[in-house]
Design a protein around this motif. Structure first.
Motif, PDB file in Angstrom:
ATOM      1  N   THR A  12      -3.973  -2.403   7.557  1.00 48.85           N
ATOM      2  CA  THR A  12      -4.946  -1.512   6.927  1.00 48.85           C
ATOM      3  C   THR A  12      -6.231  -2.188   6.489  1.00 48.85           C
ATOM      4  N   GLY A  13      -6.196  -3.467   6.124  1.00 47.11           N
ATOM      5  CA  GLY A  13      -7.405  -4.159   5.720  1.00 47.11           C
ATOM      6  C   GLY A  13      -7.980  -3.638   4.423  1.00 47.11           C
ATOM      7  N   ALA A  14      -9.226  -4.028   4.162  1.00 45.98           N
ATOM      8  CA  ALA A  14      -9.910  -3.618   2.943  1.00 45.98           C
ATOM      9  C   ALA A  14     -11.261  -2.995   3.233  1.00 45.98           C
ATOM     10  N   GLY A  15     -11.513  -2.684   4.500  1.00 48.00           N
ATOM     11  CA  GLY A  15     -12.800  -2.113   4.877  1.00 48.00           C
ATOM     12  C   GLY A  15     -12.884  -0.619   4.578  1.00 48.00           C
ATOM     13  N   ASP A  16     -14.073  -0.055   4.799  1.00 50.42           N
ATOM     14  CA  ASP A  16     -14.300   1.363   4.526  1.00 50.42           C
ATOM     15  C   ASP A  16     -13.909   2.210   5.740  1.00 50.42           C
ATOM     16  N   THR A  17     -12.652   2.077   6.142  1.00 46.77           N
ATOM     17  CA  THR A  17     -12.173   2.735   7.354  1.00 46.77           C
ATOM     18  C   THR A  17     -11.376   4.009   7.095  1.00 46.77           C
ATOM     19  N   VAL A  18     -11.001   4.245   5.840  1.00 45.66           N
ATOM     20  CA  VAL A  18     -10.121   5.374   5.545  1.00 45.66           C
ATOM     21  C   VAL A  18     -10.746   6.697   5.959  1.00 45.66           C
ATOM     22  N   GLY A  19     -12.043   6.870   5.721  1.00 52.76           N
ATOM     23  CA  GLY A  19     -12.698   8.115   6.092  1.00 52.76           C
ATOM     24  C   GLY A  19     -13.083   8.200   7.554  1.00 52.76           C
ATOM     25  N   LYS A  20     -12.872   7.111   8.291  1.00 47.80           N
ATOM     26  CA  LYS A  20     -13.271   7.075   9.692  1.00 47.80           C
ATOM     27  C   LYS A  20     -12.134   7.375  10.652  1.00 47.80           C
ATOM     28  N   SER A  21     -10.897   7.285  10.178  1.00 45.23           N
ATOM     29  CA  SER A  21      -9.736   7.579  11.014  1.00 45.23           C
ATOM     30  C   SER A  21      -8.584   8.041  10.136  1.00 45.23           C
ATOM     31  N   PRO A  22      -7.949   9.151  10.488  1.00 40.92           N
ATOM     32  CA  PRO A  22      -6.802   9.613   9.706  1.00 40.92           C
ATOM     33  C   PRO A  22      -5.581   8.729   9.872  1.00 40.92           C
ATOM     34  N   ALA A  23      -5.622   7.809  10.827  1.00 39.28           N
ATOM     35  CA  ALA A  23      -4.458   6.954  11.075  1.00 39.28           C
ATOM     36  C   ALA A  23      -4.352   5.804  10.093  1.00 39.28           C
ATOM     37  N   VAL A  24      -5.448   5.444   9.411  1.00 39.14           N
ATOM     38  CA  VAL A  24      -5.428   4.276   8.522  1.00 39.14           C
ATOM     39  C   VAL A  24      -4.481   4.548   7.354  1.00 39.14           C
ATOM     40  N   PRO A  25      -3.442   3.718   7.167  1.00 39.42           N
ATOM     41  CA  PRO A  25      -2.496   3.952   6.075  1.00 39.42           C
ATOM     42  C   PRO A  25      -3.094   3.572   4.728  1.00 39.42           C
ATOM     43  N   VAL A  26      -2.726   4.333   3.695  1.00 40.51           N
ATOM     44  CA  VAL A  26      -3.297   4.151   2.361  1.00 40.51           C
ATOM     45  C   VAL A  26      -2.224   3.848   1.322  1.00 40.51           C
ATOM     46  N   THR A  27      -1.205   4.688   1.225  1.00 32.85           N
ATOM     47  CA  THR A  27      -0.180   4.496   0.203  1.00 32.85           C
ATOM     48  C   THR A  27       0.773   3.382   0.611  1.00 32.85           C
ATOM     49  N   PRO A  28       1.486   2.788  -0.336  1.00 31.02           N
ATOM     50  CA  PRO A  28       2.464   1.759   0.045  1.00 31.02           C
ATOM     51  C   PRO A  28       3.479   2.248   1.069  1.00 31.02           C
ATOM     52  N   LYS A  29       3.929   3.483   0.935  1.00 28.01           N
ATOM     53  CA  LYS A  29       4.892   4.016   1.903  1.00 28.01           C
ATOM     54  C   LYS A  29       4.263   4.125   3.288  1.00 28.01           C
ATOM     55  N   GLN A  30       3.024   4.610   3.351  1.00 29.31           N
ATOM     56  CA  GLN A  30       2.355   4.714   4.645  1.00 29.31           C
ATOM     57  C   GLN A  30       2.155   3.344   5.279  1.00 29.31           C
ATOM     58  N   ILE A  31       1.740   2.375   4.470  1.00 25.34           N
ATOM     59  CA  ILE A  31       1.517   1.023   5.001  1.00 25.34           C
ATOM     60  C   ILE A  31       2.835   0.425   5.498  1.00 25.34           C
ATOM     61  N   ALA A  32       3.882   0.547   4.697  1.00 24.71           N
ATOM     62  CA  ALA A  32       5.180   0.001   5.099  1.00 24.71           C
ATOM     63  C   ALA A  32       5.732   0.729   6.322  1.00 24.71           C
ATOM     64  N   ASP A  33       5.630   2.048   6.340  1.00 25.60           N
ATOM     65  CA  ASP A  33       6.139   2.813   7.488  1.00 25.60           C
ATOM     66  C   ASP A  33       5.421   2.410   8.765  1.00 25.60           C
ATOM     67  N   GLN A  34       4.099   2.233   8.686  1.00 25.78           N
ATOM     68  CA  GLN A  34       3.369   1.801   9.879  1.00 25.78           C
ATOM     69  C   GLN A  34       3.733   0.363  10.257  1.00 25.78           C
ATOM     70  N   GLY A  35       4.027  -0.475   9.260  1.00 27.20           N
ATOM     71  CA  GLY A  35       4.491  -1.819   9.565  1.00 27.20           C
ATOM     72  C   GLY A  35       5.819  -1.817  10.292  1.00 27.20           C
ATOM     73  N   ILE A  36       6.721  -0.949   9.869  1.00 26.84           N
ATOM     74  CA  ILE A  36       8.033  -0.839  10.519  1.00 26.84           C
ATOM     75  C   ILE A  36       7.875  -0.352  11.953  1.00 26.84           C
ATOM     76  N   GLU A  37       7.041   0.667  12.139  1.00 29.81           N
ATOM     77  CA  GLU A  37       6.822   1.184  13.491  1.00 29.81           C
ATOM     78  C   GLU A  37       6.124   0.149  14.374  1.00 29.81           C
ATOM     79  N   ALA A  38       5.201  -0.611  13.799  1.00 31.82           N
ATOM     80  CA  ALA A  38       4.539  -1.673  14.562  1.00 31.82           C
ATOM     81  C   ALA A  38       5.546  -2.731  14.998  1.00 31.82           C
ATOM     82  N   ALA A  39       6.467  -3.079  14.104  1.00 36.79           N
ATOM     83  CA  ALA A  39       7.505  -4.054  14.453  1.00 36.79           C
ATOM     84  C   ALA A  39       8.380  -3.533  15.586  1.00 36.79           C
ATOM     85  N   LYS A  40       8.726  -2.276  15.529  1.00 39.21           N
ATOM     86  CA  LYS A  40       9.539  -1.691  16.601  1.00 39.21           C
ATOM     87  C   LYS A  40       8.783  -1.665  17.927  1.00 39.21           C
ATOM     88  N   ALA A  41       7.454  -1.614  17.841  1.00 41.78           N
ATOM     89  CA  ALA A  41       6.629  -1.582  19.047  1.00 41.78           C
ATOM     90  C   ALA A  41       6.382  -2.971  19.630  1.00 41.78           C
TER      91      ALA A  41
END
Length: 291
Positions: A12-41
């Motif tokens: 997710t980084g720390a840049g101003d990307t949240v408003g530029k893509s709905p895919a950027v994870p914000v909450t801890p659950k979203q960040i962790a869930d995307q990390g898990i899916e990335a690992a599976k990928a």
């Protein structure tokens, strides 16, 4: 196909990307869930920043880091966790004085920048061996601060991922290794295409590789549309690769990526086309940590 390539996913980084893509994870659950899916990928390592769940702004709250780390460790992926130490180093000019850069974390002491790392004990954390103009703001990492951070990280048994944005940063990192601040074999991450660092070009990448101390491991990433070009070049030159929504929001020209996992899937295809294969977390630990 026997030589594994480590794919790191910067979630997710720390840049101003949240408003530029709905895919950027914000909450801890979203960040962790995307990390898990990335690992599976196919990602063996996930690089983690955190954000304010209400606003999406970058955050340094320990509780947010802790929730992400706990969720990842409770998953079945065994992914290698890499926490950032970058927040707290960005400044903007106000006349002749440096001031906190707007919209980012305020300046922090070296000890504060390591607080969450020392408490949560990831296997890897980033260490920016860089002072440079970062767009219209400045990333400032003084040598004395890097000496303190490097020794503290190493003494805690955590592997620093040395982030370098230009050739001089490699020279500084080599000095820190020679001085015993950082321990060999080192792990470098080449950050290419950032304004105003080294350009995202294959010849630049090769030169940076050739400057490294013998026995070093290295990885590389390109910003935005250079992400997969640099991934292919890094793999071809014997390095490892990083992708993720921190660095690039697009899976193809004009098409936003749906998730970090989609970027990792494409990186895995790039790695395979180069005659390698994505490393497992176990293989990444052996390469990076010797265990």
């Amino acid at each position: 196909m026997s030589n594994p390539t480590i794919i790191t996913c910067a979630l997710t980084g720390a840049g101003d990307t949240v408003g530029k893509s709905p895919a950027v994870p914000v909450t801890p659950k979203q960040i962790a869930d995307q990390g898990i899916e990335a690992a599976k990928a196919g990602a063996a390592v996930v690089h983690i920043h955190v954000r304010d769940p209400a606003t999406g702004a970058p955050s340094v709250e320990l509780a947010l880091y802790a929730e992400v780390v706990e969720r990842l460790r409770a998953s079945s992926t065994d992914v290698v966790i890499n926490l950032t130490s970058g927040p707290g180093s960005l400044y903007a000019a106000d006349g002749l004085l440096l001031q906190p850069a707007p919209g980012v974390n305020p300046p922090m002491t070296p000890q504060q920048r390591l607080d969450h790392i020392l408490k949560l004990k990831p296997e890897i954390c980033s260490l920016d061996a860089a002072t440079l103009n970062f767009g219209r703001i400045a990333m400032v990492n003084l040598v004395g601060d890097l000496e303190f951070m490097g020794r503290t990280i190493s003494d805690a048994g955590i592997k620093p991922e040395i982030e370098v944005f230009d050739l001089g940063h490699i020279r500084l990192a080599k000095h820190l290794i020679e001085a015993g601040v950082l321990r060999a074999p080192a792990f470098f991450q080449f950050c290419l295409g950032v304004s105003w660092g080294a350009p995202a070009q294959r010849d630049v990448l090769q030169l940076m590789r050739d400057m490294l101390p013998p026995g070093s491991l290295w990885s590389a990433f390109g910003i935005a549309y250079d992400q997969f070009k640099i991934a292919a070049a890094a793999c071809e030159l014997g390095g490892h690769v990083r992708v993720g929504l921190e660095d690039n929001l697009y899976i193809a020209k004009g098409k936003l990526a749906s998730s970090n996992a989609e970027l990792v899937e494409e990186a895995a295809r790039v790695v395979t086309r180069q005659g390698s294969r994505p490393a497992s977390p176990k293989e990444a630990r052996k390469l990076l940590l010797g265990r």
